[in-house]
Design a protein around this motif. Structure first.
Motif, mmCIF file in Angstrom:
data_model
loop_
_atom_site.group_PDB
_atom_site.id
_atom_site.type_symbol
_atom_site.label_atom_id
_atom_site.label_comp_id
_atom_site.label_asym_id
_atom_site.label_seq_id
_atom_site.Cartn_x
_atom_site.Cartn_y
_atom_site.Cartn_z
ATOM 1 N N GLN B 119 5.028 25.783 1.130
ATOM 2 C CA GLN B 119 3.804 26.498 1.470
ATOM 3 C C GLN B 119 3.829 26.735 -0.355
ATOM 4 O OE1 GLN B 119 2.022 30.252 1.985
ATOM 5 N NE2 GLN B 119 1.994 29.790 3.986
ATOM 6 N N PRO B 155 -4.350 18.262 3.166
ATOM 7 C CA PRO B 155 -3.976 19.176 4.231
ATOM 8 C C PRO B 155 -4.556 20.096 3.783
ATOM 9 C CG PRO B 155 -1.983 17.833 3.547
ATOM 10 C CD PRO B 155 -2.787 17.598 2.975
ATOM 11 N N CYS B 156 -4.540 21.530 4.670
ATOM 12 C CA CYS B 156 -4.313 22.803 4.616
ATOM 13 C C CYS B 156 -4.161 23.488 5.661
ATOM 14 C CB CYS B 156 -5.950 22.884 4.093
ATOM 15 S SG CYS B 156 -7.614 23.365 5.643
ATOM 16 N N GLY B 157 -3.774 24.654 5.785
ATOM 17 C CA GLY B 157 -4.253 25.705 6.787
ATOM 18 C C GLY B 157 -5.429 26.407 6.671
ATOM 19 N N ARG B 158 -5.498 27.305 8.257
ATOM 20 C CA ARG B 158 -6.368 28.770 8.682
ATOM 21 C C ARG B 158 -5.274 29.804 8.072
ATOM 22 N NH1 ARG B 158 -10.348 27.418 13.143
ATOM 23 N NH2 ARG B 158 -11.577 28.600 11.605
ATOM 24 N N ASP B 165 -1.936 27.572 13.493
ATOM 25 C CA ASP B 165 -3.008 26.883 14.158
ATOM 26 C C ASP B 165 -2.268 25.695 12.979
ATOM 27 O OD1 ASP B 165 -5.183 25.284 14.820
ATOM 28 O OD2 ASP B 165 -6.690 26.628 13.167
ATOM 29 N N THR B 166 -2.565 24.814 13.385
ATOM 30 C CA THR B 166 -2.058 23.023 13.025
ATOM 31 C C THR B 166 -2.535 23.008 11.743
ATOM 32 O OG1 THR B 166 -3.756 21.909 14.162
ATOM 33 C CG2 THR B 166 -1.039 22.795 15.619
ATOM 34 N N VAL B 167 -2.258 22.421 11.865
ATOM 35 C CA VAL B 167 -2.889 21.357 9.910
ATOM 36 C C VAL B 167 -4.068 20.726 10.090
ATOM 37 C CG1 VAL B 167 -1.803 18.988 10.266
ATOM 38 C CG2 VAL B 167 -1.724 20.191 7.537
ATOM 39 N N LYS B 168 -4.770 21.390 9.736
ATOM 40 C CA LYS B 168 -6.271 20.910 9.005
ATOM 41 C C LYS B 168 -6.461 20.053 7.826
ATOM 42 C CE LYS B 168 -7.265 22.767 13.212
ATOM 43 N NZ LYS B 168 -6.169 22.258 13.853
ATOM 44 N N ASP B 189 2.240 22.522 11.809
ATOM 45 C CA ASP B 189 1.665 23.759 10.946
ATOM 46 C C ASP B 189 1.170 24.580 10.811
ATOM 47 O OD1 ASP B 189 1.908 26.462 11.022
ATOM 48 O OD2 ASP B 189 3.233 26.866 12.461
ATOM 49 N N GLY B 190 -0.462 24.017 10.664
ATOM 50 C CA GLY B 190 -0.483 24.916 9.317
ATOM 51 C C GLY B 190 -0.819 25.314 8.036
ATOM 52 N N THR B 195 -3.312 28.277 3.376
ATOM 53 C CA THR B 195 -5.107 28.572 2.812
ATOM 54 C C THR B 195 -5.665 28.305 1.239
ATOM 55 O OG1 THR B 195 -5.110 31.094 2.325
ATOM 56 C CG2 THR B 195 -5.774 30.204 4.716
#
Ligand SMILES: [Zn+2]
Ligand SMILES: [Zn+2]
Lengths: 301, 397
Positions: B119, B155-158, B165-168, B189-190, B195
């Protein structure tokens, strides 16, 4: 006229690719397997619903399709299972392509009829067209749509009633289906006819009464089969499917205000140019809401 | 709950009713990975990044991990810190490693450690560099939204905290986030992407970031056939040479700006309908950068005290929302009165004009509409009323 006696029976359900699929066949197709039931059960054809034979046999509904489909009479015979058995095998192969085209074009017309809409509605409620990939749409079920009504132009897309946008199917076997087999009108007519089914702009996706019934009863697939049988009965009685609509009181003027949106941030701070665009978009939204609410009050007085 | 119901619900929750069949083979391997150990020729980091579902990770350099400054605060979040560090850096464990109860615990600690370091790493210049290489190779995939025209996503996390939350996937064209298309990313894992990364990425590589304004390509495109229209669209989105954003800190790529216009029998669905469009603002862009300044920081229109010219505004929007299909877009160029007329006729159009098909429709379009709608019975009247409440009497006759 076909000598078959159509007596639909529910044979139960079978597990197909992890989905419980209700299999309903009549005696004829049970023993001989009709072309349509074969077509519908083929992998990749999951978005299609069954076009009722009455609709296909009414020549008026097929107006103009003879110009679209080569070997139209034989293709029509094939999909209605009336093709002569002594037809040559090599011809049968090319005829199958034409039969698929013909079925697709008939399908596009069928799903904008009252009974066709109702059939697609059942599939929608079971989320058979997939769910919106947009995170904030919270798994909203999708509906198939074409970008044009002319075949061989654009592949099928999926419409989300929540974000009102179009997405490409995840799977390439769905991504290669012709969009004209679903047409540009279908999802919008569905929400026009069934305004109570317009998805809410926030909160988890409501799957509607069908899945609620299935969820409430612990018998799962059995409940769905029962519901299917019930809805089939309704169709046979030609009951006004429209009854499910009844959205006189629905007011959608300001629903957009409830819609969630993603706000990009860097170390917790909004990104300048994106924030500016989002403010502009929301000002456009507010302007539309104001316009619609004014219209609403004008209409009321 | 009986097993069949459980099966059904699981399907409903995972939301992978389609499209995952080609991933199944990969996922089978997935089961074995936690207990397998990297082969001697591969570093733990290379092995970890090569696992199915870990395609979005880049390889963090060992010197970044070895610098304690980069790890500040992480040791409280990762159990068996020392052992996890040794595993990630392929250091031979100490003699007293036997007191670790289970190697799989260290493995999950190592994954957590690597993810949290990752990250931070992807916010550094070498990290961004690794990620832009993956981006340009299309490793993260493209936006599922049709009118984003295949814009690549990141890819991004919330959340920056693990376990939430999982990766978006973030699309810079629609500024929205999407669920990855394959279920194999549902275990990622996001927070391991965080973020900030996605947005720092597009701030850093502005030539990859679509500008916030957009103008449809020249009207000459409208006379071309539909086939060449897709050509002109991809051309406009990939020719940075002719594109200029006056904001030097803003996106320098031409956006893919089409917004979907729903139609019923070729007629635009009016916003007057209850089922009419309500969300087009979410995807809309102004034609010029200046228009963004017409809204103040609180989101209010500047110089908008006694309203605005409604018709002019609607016309402006129409221009932005031209259809994909240039043939169908012809009718968007009508002047105000005609535009009004069309909207009034919309639903009646679906009934009355169906056989004539006046709007950019070929003779091939559905001639069966009247028959098709017969079954809608009572719905017909109500549909008409929903549309333009006061103006529909004459259409009924
Ligand atoms: Zn959506
Ligand atoms: Zn996008």
């Amino acid at each position: 006229m076909s000598p078959r006696v159509r007596t639909p029976i529910i044979l139960g359900s079978s597990l197909q690719g992890g989905n419980w699929v209700c299999v309903s066949i009549d005696f004829w197709s049970f023993f001989f397997s009709s072309w349509i039931s074969w077509f519908l059960s083929s992998k990749g054809n999951e978005y299609f619903c069954e076009v009722e034979e009455d609709f296909i046999l009414d020549r008026f509904n097929l107006t103009g399709l003879n110009n679209e489909v080569a070997n139209y009479p034989q293709a029509l015979d094939l999909i209605t299972d009336q093709l002569d058995d002594d037809i040559q095998d090599e011809f049968r192969g090319s005829l199958d392509v034409q039969a698929r085209l013909l079925y697709g074009l008939i399908h596009a017309r069928w799903i904008v009829t009252a009974r066709g809409l109702a059939k697609m509605l059942e599939k929608y409620k079971r989320a058979e067209f997939g769910r919106c990939p947009r995170v904030l749409c919270q798994q909203q079920p999708l509906l198939p749509v074409g970008l044009t009504d002319i075949p061989y132009e654009k592949s099928v897309k999926l419409y989300c009633g929540r974000c009102e946008d179009l997405y490409s199917p995840k799977s390439s076997r769905h991504g290669s289906i012709d969009g004209a087999y679903f047409g540009t009108t279908f999802p919008h007519l569905l929400f026009l006819v069934y305004p109570t089914l317009i998805p809410p702009k926030s909160g988890p996706a409501d799957l509607g009464p069908l899945s609620t019934a299935a969820g409430a009863s612990s018998s799962g697939a059995g409940a769905i089969a029962g519901e299917l049988a019930r809805s089939r009965r309704r169709q046979k009685e030609e009951a006004p499917m429209i009854a499910e609509g009844g959205g006189e009181d629905i007011n959608t003027a300001n629903v957009a205000l409830k819609a969630e949106r993603y706000r990009p941030k860097i170390y917790g701070f909004q990104v300048n140019e994106i924030a500016k665009l989002q403010r502009w978009q929301e000002a456009m939204r507010d302007r539309q809401v104001k316009r619609l609410e004014e219209m609403e009050t004008q209409g009321a007085t | 709950m009986d097993p069949s119901q459980a099966e059904f619900e699981e399907e409903a929750i995972s939301g992978t009713g389609e499209g995952d069949e080609n991933m199944e083979g990969v996922e089978e391997q997935d089961d074995g990975y936690t207990s397998s150990t990297p082969t001697s020729t591969l570093t733990w980091i290379s092995w970890f990044c090569s696992l199915p579902g870990h395609e979005y990770f880049c390889e963090v350099t060992e010197d970044f991990i070895e610098d304690d400054f980069n790890l500040t605060g992480l040791n409280t979040m990762v159990p068996f810190w020392k052992e996890a560090m040794e595993m990630v850096l392929d250091v031979e464990p100490d003699e007293d490693a036997s007191k670790i109860p289970d190697v799989s615990i260290v493995e999950s600690s190592a994954e957590m450690l690597y993810g949290l370091v990752h990250q931070r790493y992807i916010l550094t210049r070498p990290g961004l560099q690794s990620m832009v290489e993956k981006y340009e190779a299309g490793i993260f995939g493209s936006c599922p939204r049709v009118y984003c025209a295949g814009c690549n996503v990141v890819p991004c996390g919330r959340s920056d905290l693990p376990g939430l939350d999982t990766v978006k996937l973030f699309c810079p064209n629609c500024n929205d986030i999407y669920v990855p298309p394959s279920s194999r990313f549902q275990g990622v894992d996001g927070a391991f992407f965080g973020t900030t990364f996605a947005h720092l990425f597009f701030q850093t590589y502005r030539e990859l970031s679509p500008a916030p304004f957009w103008r449809a390509s020249t009207p000459s495109g409208a006379s071309l056939s539909p086939r060449s229209s897709t050509g002109s669209m991809s051309r406009s989105s990939t020719s940075p040479g002719t594109f200029f954003n006056p904001n030097p800190h803003g996106g320098q790529k031409r956006a893919a700006g089409y917004v979907y216009v729903p139609r019923i029998y070729g007629f635009k669905v009016s916003e007057r309908a209850k089922s009419g469009p309500r969300m087009q603002w979410l995807r809309l862009r102004p034609e010029n950068a200046d228009e963004l300044d017409m809204v103040d920081w609180r989101g209010r229109w500047i110089d908008d005290d006694d309203g605005y010219d409604e018709e002019e505004e609607e016309e402006m929007e129409d221009k932005r929302m031209e259809d994909f299909d240039p043939d169908a877009a012809d009718d968007d160029d009508d002047d105000d009165e005609e535009e009004e007329e069309e909207e009034v006729q919309e639903i009646s159009g679906s009934m009355r004009h169906a056989l004539e098909m006046p709007v950019g429709q070929s003779a091939r379009t559905n001639p069966t509409v009247p028959r098709a709608l017969e079954g809608l019975g009572g719905g017909r009247l109500r549909m008409v009323r929903q549309w333009a409440p006061s103006r529909h009497v004459e259409v009924q006759g």
